[in-house]
Design a protein around this motif. Structure first.
Motif, PDB file in Angstrom:
ATOM      1  N   THR A 174       0.855  -1.187   0.000  1.00 23.23           N
ATOM      2  CA  THR A 174       0.000   0.000   0.000  1.00 23.23           C
ATOM      3  C   THR A 174       0.888   1.232   0.000  1.00 23.23           C
ATOM      4  O   THR A 174       1.890   1.276   0.716  1.00 23.23           O
ATOM      5  N   SER A 175       0.513   2.220  -0.803  1.00 26.34           N
ATOM      6  CA  SER A 175       1.239   3.486  -0.781  1.00 26.34           C
ATOM      7  C   SER A 175       0.522   4.488   0.135  1.00 26.34           C
ATOM      8  O   SER A 175      -0.670   4.359   0.407  1.00 26.34           O
ATOM      9  N   PHE A 176       1.287   5.474   0.620  1.00 32.14           N
ATOM     10  CA  PHE A 176       0.775   6.488   1.546  1.00 32.14           C
ATOM     11  C   PHE A 176       1.281   7.856   1.093  1.00 32.14           C
ATOM     12  O   PHE A 176       2.381   7.958   0.535  1.00 32.14           O
ATOM     13  N   ILE A 177       0.491   8.889   1.356  1.00 29.71           N
ATOM     14  CA  ILE A 177       1.004  10.263   1.189  1.00 29.71           C
ATOM     15  C   ILE A 177       0.606  11.120   2.373  1.00 29.71           C
ATOM     16  O   ILE A 177      -0.345  10.819   3.103  1.00 29.71           O
ATOM     17  N   GLN A 178       1.350  12.203   2.537  1.00 32.17           N
ATOM     18  CA  GLN A 178       0.977  13.225   3.503  1.00 32.17           C
ATOM     19  C   GLN A 178       1.452  14.576   2.961  1.00 32.17           C
ATOM     20  O   GLN A 178       2.497  14.665   2.305  1.00 32.17           O
ATOM     21  N   PRO A 179       0.674  15.638   3.208  1.00 34.40           N
ATOM     22  CA  PRO A 179       1.079  16.969   2.737  1.00 34.40           C
ATOM     23  C   PRO A 179       2.237  17.500   3.570  1.00 34.40           C
ATOM     24  O   PRO A 179       2.266  17.308   4.790  1.00 34.40           O
ATOM     25  N   ILE A 180       3.187  18.159   2.908  1.00 35.03           N
ATOM     26  CA  ILE A 180       4.331  18.705   3.642  1.00 35.03           C
ATOM     27  C   ILE A 180       4.652  20.127   3.182  1.00 35.03           C
ATOM     28  O   ILE A 180       4.348  20.520   2.060  1.00 35.03           O
ATOM     29  N   THR A 181       5.279  20.861   4.098  1.00 34.40           N
ATOM     30  CA  THR A 181       5.927  22.131   3.768  1.00 34.40           C
ATOM     31  C   THR A 181       7.392  21.807   3.504  1.00 34.40           C
ATOM     32  O   THR A 181       8.027  21.134   4.318  1.00 34.40           O
ATOM     33  N   ALA A 182       7.911  22.249   2.368  1.00 36.67           N
ATOM     34  CA  ALA A 182       9.273  21.878   1.992  1.00 36.67           C
ATOM     35  C   ALA A 182       9.826  22.954   1.066  1.00 36.67           C
ATOM     36  O   ALA A 182       9.973  22.754  -0.133  1.00 36.67           O
ATOM     37  N   SER A 183      10.129  24.120   1.650  1.00 42.94           N
ATOM     38  CA  SER A 183      10.512  25.243   0.795  1.00 42.94           C
ATOM     39  C   SER A 183      11.818  24.979   0.065  1.00 42.94           C
ATOM     40  O   SER A 183      11.982  25.403  -1.073  1.00 42.94           O
ATOM     41  N   LYS A 184      12.743  24.251   0.705  1.00 45.95           N
ATOM     42  CA  LYS A 184      14.004  23.977   0.012  1.00 45.95           C
ATOM     43  C   LYS A 184      13.768  23.132  -1.240  1.00 45.95           C
ATOM     44  O   LYS A 184      14.298  23.422  -2.320  1.00 45.95           O
ATOM     45  N   LEU A 185      12.977  22.072  -1.099  1.00 43.20           N
ATOM     46  CA  LEU A 185      12.724  21.217  -2.263  1.00 43.20           C
ATOM     47  C   LEU A 185      12.039  22.022  -3.367  1.00 43.20           C
ATOM     48  O   LEU A 185      12.372  21.900  -4.547  1.00 43.20           O
ATOM     49  N   HIS A 186      11.072  22.858  -2.963  1.00 40.91           N
ATOM     50  CA  HIS A 186      10.376  23.679  -3.956  1.00 40.91           C
ATOM     51  C   HIS A 186      11.362  24.546  -4.734  1.00 40.91           C
ATOM     52  O   HIS A 186      11.325  24.604  -5.964  1.00 40.91           O
ATOM     53  N   ASN A 187      12.257  25.197  -4.014  1.00 45.52           N
ATOM     54  CA  ASN A 187      13.199  26.095  -4.692  1.00 45.52           C
ATOM     55  C   ASN A 187      14.188  25.326  -5.556  1.00 45.52           C
ATOM     56  O   ASN A 187      14.583  25.804  -6.621  1.00 45.52           O
ATOM     57  N   ASP A 188      14.582  24.139  -5.106  1.00 46.98           N
ATOM     58  CA  ASP A 188      15.496  23.339  -5.931  1.00 46.98           C
ATOM     59  C   ASP A 188      14.826  22.939  -7.249  1.00 46.98           C
ATOM     60  O   ASP A 188      15.465  22.913  -8.305  1.00 46.98           O
ATOM     61  N   ILE A 189      13.538  22.619  -7.173  1.00 47.96           N
ATOM     62  CA  ILE A 189      12.826  22.235  -8.403  1.00 47.96           C
ATOM     63  C   ILE A 189      12.598  23.460  -9.278  1.00 47.96           C
ATOM     64  O   ILE A 189      12.762  23.424 -10.497  1.00 47.96           O
ATOM     65  N   LYS A 190      12.249  24.584  -8.624  1.00 43.43           N
ATOM     66  CA  LYS A 190      11.962  25.819  -9.368  1.00 43.43           C
ATOM     67  C   LYS A 190      13.179  26.278 -10.164  1.00 43.43           C
ATOM     68  O   LYS A 190      13.041  26.898 -11.223  1.00 43.43           O
ATOM     69  N   ALA A 191      14.374  25.965  -9.660  1.00 41.39           N
ATOM     70  CA  ALA A 191      15.594  26.422 -10.326  1.00 41.39           C
ATOM     71  C   ALA A 191      15.700  25.879 -11.748  1.00 41.39           C
ATOM     72  O   ALA A 191      16.403  26.440 -12.585  1.00 41.39           O
ATOM     73  N   HIS A 192      14.978  24.797 -12.055  1.00 41.50           N
ATOM     74  CA  HIS A 192      15.016  24.254 -13.415  1.00 41.50           C
ATOM     75  C   HIS A 192      14.190  25.079 -14.397  1.00 41.50           C
ATOM     76  O   HIS A 192      14.285  24.884 -15.607  1.00 41.50           O
ATOM     77  N   LYS A 193      13.338  25.952 -13.862  1.00 40.73           N
ATOM     78  CA  LYS A 193      12.537  26.866 -14.701  1.00 40.73           C
ATOM     79  C   LYS A 193      11.735  26.155 -15.776  1.00 40.73           C
ATOM     80  O   LYS A 193      11.707  26.576 -16.931  1.00 40.73           O
ATOM     81  N   ASP A 194      11.141  25.039 -15.444  1.00 40.70           N
ATOM     82  CA  ASP A 194      10.204  24.418 -16.382  1.00 40.70           C
ATOM     83  C   ASP A 194       9.093  23.740 -15.598  1.00 40.70           C
ATOM     84  O   ASP A 194       9.135  23.657 -14.369  1.00 40.70           O
ATOM     85  N   ILE A 195       8.095  23.297 -16.314  1.00 44.61           N
ATOM     86  CA  ILE A 195       6.973  22.621 -15.661  1.00 44.61           C
ATOM     87  C   ILE A 195       7.313  21.158 -15.412  1.00 44.61           C
ATOM     88  O   ILE A 195       6.918  20.577 -14.404  1.00 44.61           O
ATOM     89  N   ALA A 196       8.086  20.556 -16.319  1.00 44.15           N
ATOM     90  CA  ALA A 196       8.338  19.109 -16.237  1.00 44.15           C
ATOM     91  C   ALA A 196       8.913  18.704 -14.880  1.00 44.15           C
ATOM     92  O   ALA A 196       8.519  17.683 -14.313  1.00 44.15           O
ATOM     93  N   HIS A 197       9.837  19.513 -14.337  1.00 47.40           N
ATOM     94  CA  HIS A 197      10.417  19.141 -13.052  1.00 47.40           C
ATOM     95  C   HIS A 197       9.416  19.221 -11.899  1.00 47.40           C
ATOM     96  O   HIS A 197       9.629  18.611 -10.859  1.00 47.40           O
ATOM     97  N   PHE A 198       8.348  20.016 -12.077  1.00 51.28           N
ATOM     98  CA  PHE A 198       7.293  20.054 -11.056  1.00 51.28           C
ATOM     99  C   PHE A 198       6.273  18.938 -11.258  1.00 51.28           C
ATOM    100  O   PHE A 198       5.343  18.800 -10.482  1.00 51.28           O
ATOM    101  N   GLU A 199       6.427  18.156 -12.310  1.00 48.05           N
ATOM    102  CA  GLU A 199       5.503  17.053 -12.580  1.00 48.05           C
ATOM    103  C   GLU A 199       6.237  15.723 -12.484  1.00 48.05           C
ATOM    104  O   GLU A 199       5.884  14.749 -13.142  1.00 48.05           O
ATOM    105  N   THR A 200       7.300  15.722 -11.690  1.00 40.54           N
ATOM    106  CA  THR A 200       8.128  14.541 -11.516  1.00 40.54           C
ATOM    107  C   THR A 200       8.143  14.194 -10.036  1.00 40.54           C
ATOM    108  O   THR A 200       8.161  15.095  -9.206  1.00 40.54           O
ATOM    109  N   ALA A 201       8.142  12.914  -9.715  1.00 43.00           N
ATOM    110  CA  ALA A 201       8.310  12.502  -8.326  1.00 43.00           C
ATOM    111  C   ALA A 201       9.787  12.212  -8.081  1.00 43.00           C
ATOM    112  O   ALA A 201      10.485  11.713  -8.975  1.00 43.00           O
ATOM    113  N   TYR A 202      10.256  12.572  -6.895  1.00 46.26           N
ATOM    114  CA  TYR A 202      11.670  12.438  -6.560  1.00 46.26           C
ATOM    115  C   TYR A 202      11.848  11.517  -5.366  1.00 46.26           C
ATOM    116  O   TYR A 202      11.051  11.557  -4.428  1.00 46.26           O
TER     117      TYR A 202
END
Lengths: 659, 659
Positions: free
Chosen positions: B484-512
């Motif tokens: 079974t898989s599980f999720i939970q919502p998180i605050t993760a500003s560092k991860l957000h900024n690391d993904i944003k640095a790629h400046k595209d949508i694809a990196h925000f539509e990828t699981a890491y």
């Protein structure tokens, strides 16, 4: 055939469709189509697949007609596909969800194969996450076809009688604002430009403010139910005043009407009946279409509309067309039709009135013969302000000496010709010079300029006039003497999508000149910045900061704000004003379209929530720019930080009058 | 000097600073710095400009020390700049606003000139639109320096005594959650990665849930006020249990402590006093620093922490490091340290327990001598599951025949060596073959595999096992039998900024895959998808759709959700499970990090609002992918539509066991 001819109106809203309620079995679609076209409908909204179909291994899709039964142009021009209404992508029942997904994809694939222009999707139930996911997947793969999401206009109560159930796939159990459903659906689909709306119109209508929101949304069709009609004294169908007004609004906003429902009025053809002379079906002596009385009335409403004013006809091709300051279409047009803009009679009449009042204030009646007023036109161009100034002098019996200052050598040639032609040699001195080099021989009583942009100060009028006022006497008059900018929040999905197509941030941090048309204005405008001239205060700055709070109408519901429409109003002199702020706009003036400040991400404004907006006018030594941001209900990024995307720099036109 | 040494901990939180309250006049800064360093502080937070300065034409900035007074390394390593606290960018008074803007820009420019690593910005008042606009402009031009926005940790009441006013620029008139201020500020500044937080800690603390949010935010410093300290029985300063726990949290999250305030404890040095042997100032017989007792206590708390467990030390360099499925760092590591992963003792112990239980269930005690169980290891690799299966057989006294199926020829070589080495020739048959070509000579009682990803099914375990189950007897057992898989919502500003640095949508539509550390988990996890094996149902599908609703803790306040942490739990057999879901995680297992599903735009969740999330597992003939979206409180776009940015395709490893 179209509902009627209206000068200047070439929009699709002239065409009226009819919804086919029953599935035309046995490839009966061509007969249904021909009957509808013969009855003066322009297209049909028809089911493409037998509603009893459910996907099964090896099943062939039971379509209403093979693609060979109609020609490609007939499919494309006269048929809008209706997706099966039983589908329910968010059902609790997993099998129903999976069947719905497969059927939806099959029907859309079939419609694409037929090259239809659009398909109507059944209204979502209260929750729409899975429905939106599947539609979004489909949208990724569509090239030309549009999808029209069907939604009831009215906040909906359940409609449980069988007849209505067929027409309007609406099973909601409590009042739901379908705008909210639409908003969720389009946000989930990331503002796809191929996802549009078809609104179902029945007998009751929501408040005017609630209705108004839709004019900024991509509504393509209004599906007008026969039960929305009343009966007039002679037994014919007609509509309430509110419905009439709504239909006029649709016609004006490129929204097509589709008639739908069973006939409640069985009446003979009215005198303007349009069946006579139809070429396709004269021999069949066709049975009159059951909804013909409703079509006749709809056509009557269309034809009854006032013709478009001449100015609207002239501007119709500019509607919702973004003119980037970087690619100023308007400037090209100005070059081609310079005279047209000089002939903005209303604008120059106001200038003449202002100069006349200033002259009378400046020179008392008993000093008329001894006093000569010095007036400088700053940026004289080809002379329109010179002309109105001299006319004002003649009108008031004041003596005038005019300096016409212009740097553009081509305009100066015209100015000299004009003076010779009019015999103004003793009255007007042309200064063909860069202002920075010019040493004015005397100071002016009155400084006249026309440097205003759509947002007032956005073409650097404050900086120009600050520079020019060194030629003005300490008690001299500037015309204009002040100007104020205004903004109001708007829904403008088309503008948002046009900007989004550039796929960068810079285009969302640019203000555009645009003839706003398919928008919803959500609140009255409010003042932003004011500039007064002359301003001899030593600490005067042209930097500005204004924070505004907009209250939404309480009966509107939630809305989406795509950006802010901007306007200006200017006091030329005392009570003589000039402007485009909608509530006080100078009538019949065509020199300015509004300005539009977009938002990178549209802001959802919940029912009854205010909007708080910040606008800054920032100045650096070589450029001037705006920054803007929303802080309530949710903060946006600050747009155009440090003028990185959009600014005015002090180009030649302005250097000429700069100190 | 650092607070202490802790194995594996190389973070900045070892360094402790002290705030300089009074402006060191007459270039007194070097003395203040030397005294602080001599007293074992590592850096000072010091004002750079005389607080009495106001901009005026021709004024020279009255700095606390010229750049020549300290060396470049001293400025950079030992001084954090404190921006003048009088500035008020959102004051009603326009002149104060303009003075504030100019001073802020001048002070930041000076700090940049000194190459400081960071400056602390005074806390914003309730409204911060103009403050954010100016800071945002500054951030556009900064290269290395960070700005730390100072904020009170506690919801704030006005603090009006003079002493506190100096320390804590807080003039709010009612309770304000400073997280809201921070959120507005960072949204206006568009999540700038150079904008961070310094939290003021005083004697009262908010609820644990309210505190917890900050661990997902870019908090760089905790400014610990002396008035937060209690007094112990011997007169020394100490902290409440809650404060102690908070400080430990800070130390663990790379947050530096800065001591601030006037001393309330005048005590002699404690025995661990660290002044002895200081090389810089032995001759001056320096006066003990007024805050030394507080530093001693802080160092005591640091040193008292448990050492990092061995596994944490091993994984510390992976903390918050996004491993893209497209650039799998983890795979490289696997190649280098293959043995290490095979030695995940806990994982294989669980497998052994599961196989043992299955064998006992499969073969009753009275049939032990006559029955030989057939077990197939699907994806045998270098043999760890073969080994534990044989050990389980030995442990339970069951006879076993093992097929070790592996396509990778390099692994097969190792397998053969292992069998020879261990003398398993009669027990194990190695099948070096692509499963698609292999014709199994008999059917298996037990199918053992280790194909699980961090999110359970994300490495195509369902598809693989669907393919492999044709070798399984109808009543055979799959180990694992479900996951079974599980999720939970998180605050993760560092991860957000690391993904944003790629400046595209694809990196925000990828699981890491990521070792989550500097995050805030906002609610307990919930189940997403479950798969059970074997599944002989004819209509079985591996598509899934789940809608989840998360309720936020009522005492938390609002928060920002940057995405979802994902985990799995697996039932190997009956009560033997294996997993990383935090509440039931198998201890001391290191084969999996969590997975992270980002959101293109972080979702603001108002106080007490739930979050509604949709997850889809979609399957097409050649690929499998997830889509995800939020619908409450505000709809997000559907992420990864049609798997356009991120998917698993059925590569060689999986083809080998595919039917």
């Amino acid at each position: 055939m179209p509902l009627g001819q209206r000068a200047g109106d070439k929009s699709d809203s002239r065409y009226c469709g009819v919804e086919v309620l029953d599935f035309p079995a046995g490839e009966g679609l061509p007969a249904v189509l021909n009957h509808s076209l013969a009855s003066s409908f322009d297209f049909i909204l028809a089911p493409l697949v037998d509603p009893n179909y459910r996907p099964a291994p090896g099943a062939v899709l039971p379509v209403s007609a093979s693609d060979l039964v109609l020609g490609p142009a007939q499919w494309s021009n006269h048929v809008v596909g209706k997706i099966s209404e039983w589908i329910d992508l968010d059902a609790e029942d997993e099998q129903l969800r999976l069947d719905s997904e497969l059927t939806l994809k099959q029907e859309i694939a079939w419609a694409s194969h037929l090259s239809l222009q659009a398909c109507v999707l059944p209204a979502p139930r209260r929750s729409c996450g899975n429905y939106a996911r599947v539609v979004n997947q489909i949208l990724q793969g569509l090239t030309n076809m549009h999808l029209w999401l069907r939604l009831p206009l009215e906040k909906s109560e359940p409609m449980d009688d069988d007849l209505d159930k067929v027409k309007n796939n609406n099973h909601m159990n409590e009042m739901v604002d379908s705008w909210e459903l639409w908003n969720s659906f389009r946000l989930l689909c990331d503002h796809s430009s191929q996802l549009c709306v078809a609104l179902d119109i029945s007998s009751t209508l929501p408040s005017i403010n609630s209705l108004g929101r839709w004019f900024g949304e991509p509504v393509r069709a209004a599906i007008l139910q026969t039960n929305a009609f009343l009966t007039n004294g002679r037994g014919y169908p007609c509509l309430s005043k509110r419905h009439q007004k709504l239909l006029t609004g649709f016609f004006n906003h490129y929204i097509q009407v589709i008639l739908s429902g069973r006939s409640n009025h069985n009446v003979p053809p009215v005198s303007e009946g349009v069946l006579l002379g139809d070429e396709n079906h004269t021999e069949d002596a066709p049975v009159r279409h059951a909804l013909s009385p409703y079509l006749d009335y709809t056509a009557y409403l269309y034809r009854r509309m006032d013709p478009l004013p001449e100015q609207e006809c002239f501007e119709i091709n500019y509607r919702d067309f973004l003119q980037s300051p970087l690619q100023p279409l308007m400037d090209n047009l100005e070059a081609q039709t310079y005279e047209t803009f000089e002939k903005d009679v209303v604008k120059y009449t106001q200038y003449q009135r202002a100069v006349a009042k200033a002259l009378v204030d400046r020179v008392p009646d008993d000093a008329v013969s001894t006093t000569r007023t010095v007036l400088m036109v700053v940026g004289a161009g080809r002379g329109p302000l010179v002309r109105v100034s001299l006319q004002a002098a003649e009108q008031t019996g004041r003596k005038l000496k005019v300096y016409a200052v212009e740097k553009n050598p081509n305009a100066v040639i015209t100015l000299h010709s004009l003076i010779k032609l009019e015999g103004w040699e003793s009255l007007v001195t042309v200064i063909s010079s860069d202002m920075r080099c010019w040493d004015a021989p005397e100071k002016a009583d009155i400084l006249v300029s026309e440097l205003l942009g759509s947002f007032g100060d956005n073409e650097l009028s404050p900086e120009c006039l600050d520079g020019a006022q060194r030629f003005l006497k300490p008690d001299g008059i500037s015309i204009p003497s002040s100007y104020t900018s205004f903004i109001q929040p708007i829904t403008a999905s088309k503008l948002h999508n046009d900007i989004k197509a550039h796929k960068d941030i810079a285009h969302f941090e640019t203000a555009y000149v645009v003839k706003l048309h398919r928008i919803a204005t959500l609140t009255p405008p409010q003042q932003v910045f004011t500039f007064t001239h002359p301003n001899f205060s030593p600490n005067a700055s042209n930097q500005r900061y204004t924070k505004l709070q907009f209250e939404m109408p309480p009966d509107m519901g939630s809305c989406l704000v795509h950006g802010f429409a901007g306007y200006f109003d200017s006091v030329l002199y005392k009570d003589v004003h000039l402007g485009i702020e909608p509530n006080t706009a100078t009538p019949n003036m065509f020199s300015w379209f509004p300005i539009f400040f977009p938002l990178r991400k549209p802001i959802y404004v919940p029912d009854r929530s205010p909007i708080e907006v910040h606008f800054w006018r920032c100045c650096a030594p070589t450029k001037v720019w705006y920054e803007w941001a929303v802080t309530t209900p949710t903060p946006s990024p600050i747009h155009n930080s440090s003028g990185r995307s959009y600014w005015e720099h002090e180009h030649d036109r302005f250097y000429s009058i700069y100190n």
